[in-house]
Design an enzyme around this catalytic site. Structure first.
Site, PDB file in Angstrom:
ATOM      1  N   ASP A 413       0.832  -1.197   0.000  1.00 48.68           N
ATOM      2  CA  ASP A 413       0.000   0.000   0.000  1.00 48.68           C
ATOM      3  C   ASP A 413       0.875   1.259   0.000  1.00 48.68           C
ATOM      4  OD1 ASP A 413      -2.363   1.449   0.114  1.00 48.68           O
ATOM      5  OD2 ASP A 413      -3.152   0.368   1.844  1.00 48.68           O
ATOM      6  N   ASP A 471     -10.531   1.910  -4.065  1.00 52.07           N
ATOM      7  CA  ASP A 471     -11.030   1.482  -2.752  1.00 52.07           C
ATOM      8  C   ASP A 471     -12.535   1.285  -2.764  1.00 52.07           C
ATOM      9  OD1 ASP A 471      -8.811   1.094  -1.281  1.00 52.07           O
ATOM     10  OD2 ASP A 471      -8.859   3.012  -0.227  1.00 52.07           O
TER      11      ASP A 471
HETATM   12  C1  DGJ Z   1      -5.922   1.773   1.701  1.00 53.44           C
HETATM   13  C2  DGJ Z   1      -6.210   0.586   0.838  1.00 53.44           C
HETATM   14  O1  DGJ Z   1      -6.585   0.986  -0.431  1.00 53.44           O
HETATM   15  C3  DGJ Z   1      -7.234  -0.286   1.525  1.00 53.44           C
HETATM   16  O2  DGJ Z   1      -7.598  -1.345   0.695  1.00 53.44           O
HETATM   17  C4  DGJ Z   1      -6.669  -0.764   2.831  1.00 53.44           C
HETATM   18  O3  DGJ Z   1      -5.572  -1.615   2.599  1.00 53.44           O
HETATM   19  C5  DGJ Z   1      -6.255   0.418   3.684  1.00 53.44           C
HETATM   20  N1  DGJ Z   1      -5.409   1.335   2.976  1.00 53.44           N
HETATM   21  C6  DGJ Z   1      -5.550  -0.042   4.918  1.00 53.44           C
HETATM   22  O4  DGJ Z   1      -5.072   0.990   5.664  1.00 53.44           O
END
Ligand code: DGJ
Length: 668
Positions: A413, A471
């Site tokens: 991430d 997301d």
């Molecule tokens: C952002 C990501 O896009 C999510 O899927 C998740 O992993 C969160 N961060 C976790 O903090």
């Protein structure tokens, strides 16, 4: 077609349709015909757009090289073009791959004794006059890759990304084409920069009659300073032309990605990601239950998301401390991983290696590794990975985890912009870190996630096997995000998860049928607290998981095709390379404007073959309006590819935000 005659900087004189075999004499005539004309009130000699166009050539658009005016004196034709002058050497590499994608990059070396401050070095390609319309992309968090189209007029149209990553508004793919080009028609020229940091892309159309499409790294003032003998290599840029609309571009780019050494091998495992299921509420009993339920519906990879590290109870702390939290995981992750593997699933783990929280042991020990600590973003900061000691620290911590546990996959991430320090150095260090981990653990897969789709490009995809396009698991919004992300990147890379209703990001509820159909067209997964799912929902997920494993060979290897008919229903399909089978989604996103759903054509099939068309049970049937449904939905139908392509199918009376998936198998 590169004109590398004489001492001038070589110029691309044609990229586009195959012109067939040409004799040397015909080539000469063609090349000469490109640069003969001089208009009134203009430079006395014709202007030609060389590989590195400069003001000194008469090019008044944005230059290919910024930082100096070169007097170029030596040319060695070939796929590596060497230019030299004024104490600089420039090598432009040009390679055309088997899919018709041009890979190009330039390397500038300072041969002089004085330092050279490089301001920019870009790929600049000519744009023919018929390319009169542009398409590129913008977006925000949870709504990435929004297309934007406009006519190309005189002047410079420029997109710059200053996020330290592509960002949610990443211009991503710059396309110019004949007016009204679509998925299946029109000529289009496209350029993508394989770079995960700051960048710029532009289109120039000058009043003197020349056009250019360009992309390059965006360098901060003073960021790249070359001492004697030092070199700067630009990121690779990837250019493609299609005479058959955007689908033709996708076909070329998908071929390119499928040829990368890092392209994922083997069937893409059905994934469960724990983020929206439990967020930071991690403990062994809860996650063991989730793992059992996941295995029960057919999940093949279980990914433990954010929240497992020491002290990481929310997003305000503990980034940088890549050790397992003794409070929530007193016996480490071993017990969970054992259960996951015993249930036949792979184990994956979330990490965010480029980041650090101020409330972390790492920041307390090495405050000098924290970049730009004045401006927090999601309460976190960028770790200065360009500092070797910092990179090695993170690398060793991650290697310790990979050595201690059988982790087959990292969800990598990156949840903030980089607003200071050298982005150039940071990106190279991040690539290096990924390469080091994969060198030590060759089977390791990595997913590129950046608050969803904030970092998707051929640079990171040269070392990762999956991206997280957004997301949002809201199926309506996902339809568009997947449609345009897959313009460049093939479906096997694109994570697509079924979530619960309502969707966590938008609060909007969609039918299970629509959520399942939407997540099928990608690297499918689940992001849902399955302990809260009903028995019926779990049964639907089981059917869907089975369908996915049956169809992924086709979905992940076939040619992506999109309907050119405008408006609802939207048609997306995948046709096998030999055109013996196909799967299509008929997707309705809006309330119909007619009392029936409009007939839609299914493109890309073999016109001469007959196909048996049948509805795929994705686990739950789509909701339809009352009325008489087309008979083929219940009975199936056999039609030729020519009929399906030119006349099409009459869809059922699907309600808005519903999709019907159909399978086509050639008979005979
Ligand atoms: C952002 C990501 O896009 C999510 O899927 C998740 O992993 C969160 N961060 C976790 O903090």
């Amino acid at each position: 077609m590169l004109d590398a005659r004489g001492a001038a900087v070589p110029a691309v004189i044609h990229w586009g349709a195959d012109l067939g075999p040409l004799t040397d004499a015909q080539l000469e005539v063609l090349a000469d015909s490109r640069v003969r004309v001089v208009g009134p009130s203009a430079a006395d000699a014709p202007i030609r757009l060389g590989l590195v166009p400069l003001l000194s050539d008469g090019w008044t658009g944005l230059p290919g090289l910024e930082g100096a005016t070169l007097a170029l004196s030596r040319v060695e034709p070939g796929i590596s073009v060497h230019l030299e002058g004024d104490g600089l050497s420039l090598v432009v590499e040009l390679k055309l791959d088997d899919h018709g994608v041009l890979h190009t990059r330039s390397t500038l070396t300072n041969l002089g004794t004085e330092p050279y401050a490089l301001a920019g070095l870009a790929t600049v390609l000519p744009l023919p006059a018929v390319a009169q319309e542009r398409l590129d992309f913008s977006g925000v968090w949870a709504a990435e890759r929004e297309p934007q189209r406009a006519p190309i007029q005189h002047g410079t149209w420029l997109r710059e990304s200053r996020h330290g990553r592509g960002g949610h508004d990443d211009s991503y793919l710059t396309i110019a084409g004949t007016p009204g080009f679509g998925f299946r028609h029109g000529e289009v020229w496209a350029l993508h920069l394989g770079w995960s940091g700051d960048k710029r892309t532009w289109i120039d159309r000058s009043a003197v009659g020349l056009g250019a499409i360009a992309a390059g790294e965006l360098l901060a003032p003073g960021e790249v300073r070359l001492e004697q003998g030092e070199a700067y290599a630009s990121p690779w840029a990837f250019a493609a032309w299609s005479g058959a609309g955007l689908d033709g571009l996708s076909s070329r780019f998908h071929g390119m990605f499928r040829g990368l050494p890092a392209h994922p091998t083997g069937p893409r495992p059905l994934t469960l990601n724990t983020w929206e299921a439990v967020y930071f509420e991690q403990d062994l009993p809860r996650l063991s239950e989730l793992a059992e339920l996941a295995a029960g519906v057919g999940v093949e990879r279980f990914v433990l998301d954010d929240g497992w590290m020491t002290g990481r109870t929310d997003d305000r702390r503990a980034l940088g401390d890549w050790t397992v939290d003794p409070a929530r995981w007193p016996d480490g992750l071993g017990a969970l991983i054992d259960r996951v593997r015993a249930a036949g699933m792979q184990f994956g783990l979330w990490v965010e290696p480029e980041m650090v929280s101020l409330d972390s042991a790492l920041a307390r020990e090495h405050p000098e590794w924290v970049l730009g600590s004045a401006r927090s973003w999601r309460h976190q900061f960028v770790l200065d990975l360009a500092n070797d000691a910092a990179r090695e620290h993170v690398r060793d911590a991650l290697l310790a985890l990979l050595d201690a546990y059988p982790i087959e996959y990292l969800k990598w991430d990156m949840n903030r912009d980089q607003l200071g320090g050298s982005v150039h150095g940071q990106v190279l260090a991040t690539y290096r870190l990924m390469d080091e981990l994969r060198a030590a653990h060759p089977g390791l897969e990595i997913e590129s996630c950046s608050s969803g789709g904030g970092r998707i490009d051929a640079g990171v995809l040269s070392r990762t096997q999956r991206v997280w396009p957004s997301d949002t698991n809201d199926a309506h919004d996902r339809q568009s995000i997947m449609r345009y992300t897959s313009l460049l990147v093939p479906l096997e890379y694109l994570g697509a998860h079924v979530g619960p209703a309502p969707a966590h990001t938008t609060g909007r509820s969609h039918s299970l049928s629509f959520r399942l159909a939407t997540a099928l067209f990608g690297h499918a997964g689940i992001e849902w607290d399955l302990s809260a799912a009903t028995t019926e929902e779990l049964a639907s997920l089981r059917v869907w998981a089975h369908r996915y494993t049956e169809m992924r060979g086709l979905l992940h290897r076939g040619d992506l095709v999109r309907g050119d008919d405008l408006g609802d229903p939207v048609i997306t399909g995948v046709v096998s390379a030999d055109r013996s089978e196909a799967v299509f989604a008929i997707v309705c996103l809006q309330t119909p404007r007619e009392s029936v759903r409009l007939t839609r054509r299914l493109p890309g099939l073999d016109p001469a073959r007959e196909y048996q068309v049948s509805v795929v049970d994705v686990g739950a049937p789509p909701a339809t309006y009352a009325g008489i449904q087309p008979a083929w939905v219940a009975d199936g139908i056999t039609l030729t590819g020519a009929v399906l392509g030119a006349v099409g199918l009459e869809p059922p009376l699907l309600k808005p935000d519903e999709a019907l998936v159909v399978r086509l198998v050639a008979v005979g």
